[in-house]
Each structure stands twice: as structure tokens, then as C-alpha cells.
Design an enzyme around this catalytic site. Sequence first.
Site, PDB file in Angstrom:
ATOM      1  N   GLU A 661       0.830  -1.191   0.000  1.00 22.57           N
ATOM      2  CA  GLU A 661       0.000   0.000   0.000  1.00 22.57           C
ATOM      3  C   GLU A 661       0.876   1.256   0.000  1.00 22.57           C
ATOM      4  O   GLU A 661       1.884   1.336   0.713  1.00 22.57           O
ATOM      5  CB  GLU A 661      -0.911   0.010   1.221  1.00 22.57           C
ATOM      6  CG  GLU A 661      -1.890  -1.156   1.260  1.00 22.57           C
ATOM      7  CD  GLU A 661      -2.766  -1.121   2.506  1.00 22.57           C
ATOM      8  OE1 GLU A 661      -2.884  -0.018   3.094  1.00 22.57           O
ATOM      9  OE2 GLU A 661      -3.308  -2.171   2.877  1.00 22.57           O
ATOM     10  N   SER A 662       0.466   2.243  -0.771  1.00 28.20           N
ATOM     11  CA  SER A 662       1.269   3.461  -0.922  1.00 28.20           C
ATOM     12  C   SER A 662       1.409   4.209   0.401  1.00 28.20           C
ATOM     13  O   SER A 662       2.473   4.762   0.696  1.00 28.20           O
ATOM     14  CB  SER A 662       0.642   4.368  -1.978  1.00 28.20           C
ATOM     15  OG  SER A 662      -0.691   4.719  -1.607  1.00 28.20           O
TER      16      SER A 662
END
Length: 1446
Positions: A661-662
Site C-alpha cells: 500500500e502506498s
Amino acid sequence: MGCPCDQSNSNSIGRGFDGCSSSPAGGAFALTVNSEIGAVLAVMRRNVRWGVNYMAEDDQLEHSLIHSFKELRKKIFMWQSRWKTVNPVLYLKPFLDVIQSDETGAPITGVALSSVYKILTLEVIDLDSVNVDEAFQLIVDAVTSCRFEVTDPGSEEVVLVKILQVLLACMKNKASVKLSNQHVCNIVNTCFRVVHQASSKGELLQRIARHTMHELVRCIFTCLSNFDNLEKAYTQAGSSHVNNEVGTHDENHIFASKLEDNGHANLESDDKTTPDGVGHDSGDASEEKVDVNVVVPGQDKVIAQAGGDRMSEPYGVPCVVEIFQFLCSLLNVVETTGVSSKSDSIAYDEDVPLFALGLINSAIEVCGSSIQHHPKLLVLIQDDLFFNLTRFGLSTSPLILSVVCSIVLNLYHHLRIKLKLQLEAFISSVLLRIAKSKYGASYQQQEVAMETLVDLCRQPTFMSEMYVNYDCDISCSNVFEDLANLLSKSAFPVNRPLSAMHFLALDGICAMIHGMAERISSDSPSSQQASISLTGYQSFWRLRCDNYDNPDEWVPFVHKTKFIKRKLMIGAEHFNRDPKKGLEYLQEVHLLPEKLDPESVACFFRFTLGLDKIHVGDYLGSHDEFCIQVLHEFARTFDFEGMNLDIALRVFLETFKLPGESQKIQRVLEAFAERYYEQSPHILCDKDAALVLSYSIILLNTDQHNAQVKKKMTEEDFIRNNRRINGGNDLPAEYLSELYHSISENEIRMTPEQATGSPTMTASHWVGLMHKSKQTAAFISCDSRGQLDRDMFAILSGPTIAALSVVLDNVVQEDALQTCISGFLCVAKIAASYHFNDLLNDLVVSLCKFTTLMLPLYGEESVIMLGDDTKARIATEAVFTIATRYGDYIRSSWKNIVDCVLSLHKIGLLPARLASDATDDLELPFDPEKVKPDLTSSPSPLKLVSSTSRKSSSLIGRFSQLLYFDAEEPAPQPSEEELAARQVCLEMVQKCQINSIFSESKFLQGDSLSQLVQALISAAGRSDKGINFEEDEETAIFCLELLIAVTLNNRDRIMLLWQGVYEHITNVVQSAVMPCTLVEKAVFGLLRICQRLLPYKENLTDELLKSLQLVLKLDARVADAYCEPITQEVMRLVKANAMQIRSHAGWRTITALLSITARHPEASEVGFETLEFIMADSAHLLPANYVLCINAARQFAESRVGNVDRSIKSLDLMSGSFVCLVRWSSKTNEALGEETASRMKQDIGEMWLRLVQGVSRICLDPREEVRNHAILMLQKSLTGVDGIDLVNELWLQCFDQVILTLLDDLLEIAKESSPKDYRNMEGSLVLSLKLLSKVFLHLLQRISQLSTFSKLWLEVLSRFEGYMKVKFRGKRCEKIHEIVPELLKNTLLVMKTSGILVPDDDNLEGSLWQLTWLHVKNIAPSLQLEIFPANETKQLQSNNTETGGS
């Protein structure tokens, strides 16, 4: 070439000055140089170019080279008296000029080189020579810049050999210390170039060149230990050659690379037409000019950068460092060829690396531990060298792997304390990886890796150090455990025959076990390890030992760290399944605080092996506030100082998997960037720049190494993408370019390998390892005391026994068998030393299976099979060796050992009496030689014989013997094969010393002894349930014999065994309904136990004697058969131990056994002898046994089995025992206390009463002699009581129960019995009447005072009256009629005299006077007047009346 020196020394590579037996001096030096001048000139004159036409003209000039030699010749003899003061340059220069001249051909150059070589080896120049430093430097300069014309390949190779000779001689000469660092480097460089040039030439030159290079390296590095440690100054003078950064290897080895390039090619050639002048007309010829000048353009500059002015100093550490760095740089050729993606094996030309590795190995071999005193060299080894070793270790070439392993073995031996993590990496990622065949390594590679592991295992302290430094370090892998498991599994031949690999693994296991066994001694550490527990929270990552040199401090420390590591491993397993539960578990075991804090969780993630890196990444990337704090603490555990950004990022991302996930990536990289900028703020202006650049690097990594990205980012693109990120400014292009190439060439693995397994050592891994090495604990050196062997053995033992068992099961070669057995014995020794009793039992059980003795036996066939089965015999010897050496620690496996003993007995390899007890002086201990002469006899098991010779008194027994002798047939003669097999087996049995197991059982520990006894009892019990009665009975007998021997040998611990032994004997005895050898052995064994133990165990006398009551419970037929020998044993027991038997219970058993024999025709004689021993002269009569002996004597007296004399002797014994009563009565007065005296008198009276009662019973015996003698003895017992104080009541009881009853019984017998049954009863009646009269008169004064006297007197008179009426054959007995009045008269006279019987008033009815005469008138009417005439009666009555009136 016309030079003797050349002829003798052309092939003497490596022969320095040591090659000559003596060195010339003075004039001899001059002669030597002159000889060499002549040799050079002779060769030069053979060439047309150098020849001179001797014409009349004087204008012909000589060539300058020839002229210089002639001038030297003129001066040479002028110097012989002052040779040491002559500048060597003067006589060397002509030779050196020839070597450097490009006009000379190969033959001339070769001779000049030989001359210089001779001058060097004969020490014409030495340290005492003037200007020696300049001379040596000129020699090196000339030889390293040697140029010559080549006319043929052979001459060229000769010159190259000469060059190698001279350079090596320079280094071996004592004056070589005058050479500078620069010159030594030039020598090495030149030799390496020759090695390279030799690759295209002959095999001999190649071998000589390589050999010379090795000698040169050894010569240089041998001096390392003598060099002063000036490396500190050297390091300060220039920059380091080595660092921890990936992608800078080329920069680190500039000098090395240039040397390498120079070594690969620099041959200059041109065509020149020259007359050769040797048998040819002038003509054109193509000649090649060879230049071996090794001065590399730019070399001086590089050396100056590296070491400054120190390269011109006398050679020492700087040149050694440069040379070693050069050798390491040769390994970097692999970087240009890459790594195969399939097998991770290195693909390259192995020649140069193999040669370089060999040189490195030679260097390490000679300088050894001296390296650790020179930091620069140590850094080279720790970083560059070891990284290359881990990569070359995965080479497909077994040769490369073999040399690499040799280097690592040397490094371990000399420098292991400086190479902790490097050794762990090599062992885990190379050796263990290759040895596990599932990684695609070839068999040859596996074998080399396994050989190396085994060699390491053979090092005395290797396994201990592996366990201490890695298995007990929470941040390291379990190297020892992995290695033990690998060796164990590799020794298993799974569905295939044994191979060399299996034996190698077995050798490794045995090496470890042997090492532990050898370290065991009397002063070995205690087998008990102190318990470790964590009572409160501790920061496990901060644990340190104060003194790693003191075992008293580091041993408890590593125990604790190992305990913590085990808990952490369990916590890691829980965490991998459920992170929350994992942390909760660690809180429970106090490895995390009750209230979690960010630092402790971060350190758990950072320093714990085995964690799922995906879970770690997810936790660190979580948005939870606590997780964010943990992330920042996690980043603070790294030290990024001095690292490039890409290197720091690699180290950081090695510890977890970056989340997908960013937002999580953002948080992770922010923490990283903050930490990096905090420690390395040199280029980046702020942490935001670090964050952006980190993102850019990750994107670049994905772009370059993702196969789905078709269009790759270029360097320019990367630089352009990162403009103005540094606070609005650009980063240096060189900096970004370096980052780009680092990422392009070495991928950052976004999915790092888990800690388990054997990861491939990539550049990223290595950087992380070097980073970790700064923080790791010190390497602990172990000694030979084996402080941690117990813990190691707990890990190693299980796999070892399994592997040894499997190999032993499959192997047939005797040497392999011995290896396995030796391993088993070592395991047994260690298990016993550290009290691993269960393990020892498992080992014995495993070994017993290989003896084949647990299988069904078939007589002589089994002997033959055992004789032919080497494995079974060796295993049998091992089993009994363990039993004799370590029996203290054997428990349940005694059952298996006993089964093996019984099997040997069944096939006739053991004697009937295997072990004697410690007190048995009559029987010899087991001697195998006694069995050997019986080789030609029947192979059936030896028959057990009774320990007591006896005559069979049983009709059944005699009949059985007759049947046995009638049915016995001659045994068949054994064959040669049977004899040979039996001989072999008997020799094996002799080596086993089985007898010592039982005869030395007194030294066994209590638990082990109990188990041995139980095993014997169990084995004997199993035999009772068998089908083959005869064989099973022999087994039971054999077990019983062993059981009794063990019992007797452990008399001091008899109570530990007694219950079980007695119960077993009881079962045997009570189950017997017919005589047999087994019950005989049981009974006599019990008697033997009592005989031997009674003298030593007074407190157990009653218990032992009570056990003999078992004999009384024998079946009547069994008891009858063995009565005589039993009695004999009882007699021995009594005679030997009569003084020890004091209790009534003990004597009751003895007398009961004796009483039984009274009516046995064969046993009664022995029984009576025993009783006579006890009672004769009252020798052993006691209050405790008096009544019992009296009863036994009475039974012998009543018995009609023996002759009359025995009965009479019995009566005498009974009567003689009266003396004891008198003696005891006299001691009553000495008794303390009235109560005690009263009790003693009462007891004596009771014993006297039992005596006279017993004698009175014999008075009724049908035999006249016995009966009459009994009456006399009774009389003696009743009248000789003056020494005994008997109470009146006892006398009255005696009259009532004994005397009067006896007379009644005799009278009854006389009336009713046949004269044939009771002969001459008249005499007995007379004797009894006399007895009555004497006893009455004897007690008259005493009993006359009693109130019951009248009653007693009337009872006496009634007996007299009754006897007067007796008739025999219808006639009265004259003797009685004569004796009764006489006895009555005497009694009355005494009563008269005593005043007891006096006349009274006629009116007094029932008076004694009236009652007396009433009875007397019925017996003898005239007695009254005879005793009391009428006048006397009246006078007495008158006197009584007056007395009464007054």
C-alpha cells in the site's frame, strides 16, 4: 649456453641461497665472477653480431657490452682481498646491461640471468656488502625491464625461467630486506605477467611460473610476523582501498586492475633482419623482440595515492597489503560475466580465479594469525576476500570450491575471532547450501562441501564455538544445530546404497562425538545445569557479557542467551501465525514488558530471527499510532553513517518486506529518510530530499528489474527525474550516476528471503552483513574443557544415534562397522557422563538389535551364523562394553542386555556359573578359557550342576536318573566349520567380559542395580511360560544363579534387592510340585544368601531367617528330595552365624527346619549334629531359643529314625540345658530394677516348666531305654532346682501338669498297652514312683506351708494307692508292691520328723492326720503303728491338747 651454472641451475626454481652447501669468499668470489664473465663472453662470441674480425688495423672497436666485461675482468682479481668493500654495482652492471639490452638474443640474456642468479645464490652479495641496497634495486630494475630478441620459442621460455629464478633468488637472499616496497611489488607484477605469458607456451614453463609465484608469495608473506606494525601511519597516509559499499569494487582496486591488465598483454614485436653468424650466411630472418618491462603507465601515481612515500621504504606491510589487494582483485573477473539465473552458480574462466585463490591460500597459510595485527589486511579479508569466497563457493567447478574451502579452513584456524559473521555466512550460504542436494549442486560439489564440513568438525573446538557464537546468539542462525541435522540426514541411505557421501557425513558425526568424548574427564563440569528463568522483564538485545575471556562469566551468559533465544523462536512462531498472540506470549515470558513500549517491539523485530517479514512490514506500515512509534524506533536501530543512500536502503529493506500500500510505503520511507539524514547529512540538505530520492530509487529498481517494463529508464532519465529535489537544487550528477549504476547492476530485493534456510549471498546481503558485524557480540574462543558439551549433546544425540543405527544396518565393511561402533561407544560415554539415562537406554536397545541375539536361536546353527557375522559380533562386544563401563546409568535396557546374555548361554557360549559372588572363595570367577577345551564336545548348552553334592533320597529322583543314563547317547562330533565358528564366538565372549557385569555389580548405582535385578527376574519369569520346558528351565536356572550372585555381591544394599529376589524365589518354590533343579537352586540359593549375609547384616538377621520359612512350605515330595542337603546348609549357617542370631523369630525358623529332619532317615543325623552344636555345653542357648531348642531336642528324642543313643543324647542335651537356667537365674540378681528382675524370674520359671514338660513327654516313649532315661532326666531336672528361684505356684503347676500326669499316663499305658509295644513297664513305673517320692520330699518343707498342701498330699497318696493295684498279665507287680510301702514309709517319716504329720483330736474330721491314714491303710495298714506307735501317738495327742488349751 656454455655456462656450467646455467646447466645446473636452469630448472632450479625456488632454489635460493639455501641451495648451496657452502659460500665462497675473497678470492673465490673473484673466481666466480670471472667464470661468469667468461660464460657470457663465450656465448656472445658465437653470434656474428658480437664477433670481431681481428685485422691488422687497430681501428676495429669492440661493442660496449663486450668491452665492459673485459674491463671488469682486468679489475676483478684486484678486489679479492677487499671484496666486501667493493661496490657490487661495479661487477653487476655489465651483466645487468646485457639483460636490459634490446640488442642481445635470448641465449645471451639467459646466460647473463644465470650469472646474476649464481651471484645471488652464492651470496657474493650479502648484507655486509657496501651499497647493497642500490645493487639489489638495480638487479630488480634490470630483470623486471628485461628485453631480448627471440630466435626460437624454446630459448624464450628459458629466458623467462631465468627471470623467475633471479627474482625469486632476490627475495630469498638475506639482503632482500634492502628492497623497497615498490621493488617487491614490481617483482610480483613481473612474475604474474610471466605466468600469464606462459599460458600460451609450454606446459613446463607454465608449471614453473606458477610454482615460482607461489614461492614468491610465501616468501613475502612469511615475513609479515616480523614486520613492525606501521599500518596505522600507512592508513593515515592515504585512503582506504576497501569499504563496505556495493558497486565500488573497481574503484577499490585501481592498482590491482592495472596490474592485471598489464599482466594480460604487453608484448612488443617488430621485424628486423639480422645476421645470426652461426653456420649461416647473412640473410633475412624474422626476429621477435620481447619486453617484460612491468612499469605500468600511471602505476607510480596509483602507488603514491595508496601509500605515499612509504613505497620507497624497505619493504614491509605496505607492499604486503598491495600484493594481497592485487590477489583479491583477480577475483573480480566474475563481475564481468554475471551469475546464472537458474542455479546461481558462477560462470567464468576458472583459470585466473583458481590461480589467485591458490596464491591467497598460500599467503594465509604462512602468515596465519599475524594478519590480525595489521588492520588493513584484516579489512581486506573481512570484506572483499570473504565476499568473493562466498560467491566463488557457489562455483560449478569443484576445483574452485575445494580451494575456497581450504582458504576458509585456514581463516577459521587463524582468524576466526575476527570473522564471526563471515564464517556464519559462508557455512550457511555455501557449505550447507551445497551439501543439501536439493539446491542443484553436483555430486562432486556436495562431496567437496561435505569434506570441508567434516574437516571443520575435526577441529577440536569448532563445534563448541559454533554453538556458543551462533546457536547461543539471538541474532545468528543455529549453525551447530543445522550442521548436526545435515550430517545426520546425509548419513541416511534413503532407498539407495551407501556412497562416499554417506561415509563422509558419518565421519563428521563421529568427529563431533569423539571430540566431546575426549573432553570428558574427571574434572569435567557438572552434568546438572542450573535452571534458568526470567523473573522479570529484561531488554534481551542489550545483554552483554563483561568478560568473554573468562569461562566462569561467559558460560552462564550463553546459557541465558540460549534460553532467551529458544523463547524468542517460540514467540516468532506465534507471531508468524498471529502477531498479537506472539507479542502476548513474549510478555508472558518476560521478554517484552507488561505494557508494550515501541523500543522493545522494534528491537524484537530487528534482532529476532525467523520472523515472517511480511507480517513485520505490515506492522511497521500500519497507521496505528503505536505502530508508527515502533517504526521510528525500528529505524533508529540502524547505523547508516558513512553509507550511500542505496546501500542504506538495501540494509533497511533486508529486514522486512516493504508493504504494497502506498500509504504504508510512505510511512516506512519517511522513517528511513529521517534516520538516514540524521546520520548522513553531507549531500542531502534535508530529510525530504532523502525521502524523494528513496522513492526514486525504489521506482528505478522496479523499472530496471521488472520484466514487464519494456522501456527501461536510462541514466539521463534518472538524473533528469531527480532535478531540484535537494532543497530546490540539483544533486551532483556523479552521485546520481553512481546510484543509477548501483541499482541497475544489483537489484534491491523487495521480497527479502526469510531467515530460515540457506540464502544466496548477494551484494545486498553482504552489505547488510558488514553492517551487522559492527554490532554483533565478540567471538568467544572455546577451550578443551567442554563447558557446553551437555547442551550440545542434547541437540546432537538423537540425530547421531539414528544416523549411526541406519548406517550400521546397511554397512558391511569392517572399517565402517568399527566407525559406527566407535561412535556408539562415544555417545554412550557422553550420555553416561551427563546422566542422559533414557538416551543411553535407547542406544543399548538399538545396538542389541544388531547382535542378532534377540532373534530365535537354533543351537549350533546360531553359533555358525554368529561366527560368520562380523557386524553381530562387533555389536555384541559394544553392548557389553557399554554395560561394563557405563552400567551405572543403564535402566530399562538391562532387559535387552540380559536377553543377550541368555541367548549366549542358550547356544553354549557361557559356562553354567557365569559370576561368583565377592565372598565365594571356593568357586573361581568366570574364565572363558575353561570353555575352550570343550570345543569338540556337544554344542548343546552346558548343564548346570548343583552347588551341593547330595544323594538322591527320592525314589522318583533315582528312577529319573536311571532313565536319563539309559537314554543318553554319545554326542555327535562337531564339524570343522562348527569348531571354527565356536572358537571365534568364544573369543568374542572373552572380550565382552560378561562376568564382570554381575561380579562387579556392587559398584552399580542403586537405580541401575534394581533394574538389573528386575531384568533377571523378568527373564526368569518369561522362561516359565515357554513351550520348551527343558530349555526354559535351564534359562530360569541360569537367571537364578545370576540373581543370587548379584544379591551376594551387594550385601551392603541387600534391602534394595531383597523384596524382589525373595518374591521370585518364593514363586519358584511354591510352584514346584516335583523335585527339579530349578527349585533346588532356589532353595539352596536362599540358604546361601542367608549364610553369606548373616555375618554382615545383624539388623537383617530376622528378615533373612524369616525367609527360610519358605523351605517349610515346600511340597512334601520336594522337601523329601532335598531334606539332607538343606539340613547341611542349615548346619553351615548355624555354625557360622550362631552368635549373630539373637531373636526368637530367627531361632524359631532354625529350630523348625531342624525339627523337620528329626524323622528324615538321611537328614536327621545332620540335623541332630546342628542341634547338638547349639545345645552342647549350653554354648548357644539363649532365652530366645531355649524353649525352641528344647522342643527340637524332644522331637529328636521321640524320633525312632535314629538309634536309641541319639534319643538318649537328646535327653542329655535337654537335661544339660538346665545349667543355663541356673546361670541366668544367678544373673537375675544383677538385673537393674525390681520389675526387670521379676520378669526375668518369671521367664526362667516358664522355661524350666517347658523343659520338664518336654522331658515328661519322652517319659512315655515306647522304647524302654529312652523312657527310663527320660524319667531319670526328669527327676534330675526337678530335684536340681536349688539354683533357680521358682515360685510355689509354679511347683504346684508342675505337680499337677507334669509329675502326677506322668504317673497317670504311665499307669494307663501299663494297663492298656501290649508288652510288645512297651517293654518292661514295671521298671518305668518304679522309676516314676521314685521320682514322685524324691520330688515330693525335696519340696516338702516348701509346699507344706501352702494351703493346698493337703490336696497335693492326698493326690500323691492316691497315685501310690493306684500303683499298688496295677497288674501285669493278671498278676500284681512285686517290685511295685515292694517299693511303694518303702517310699511311703520314708515320706511319712520325713513328714513326722518335720512336724508336718502329727496326731490331732479324734473329733476333728477331715484333718490331714485322718485323711493320711485313711489312704495309707489301703496301701500298707501296718505303717501307722510302725511310724506312730500307740503310746507315742497318745503322748503326741496329749501334748497337742495341752498346747491347744493353754
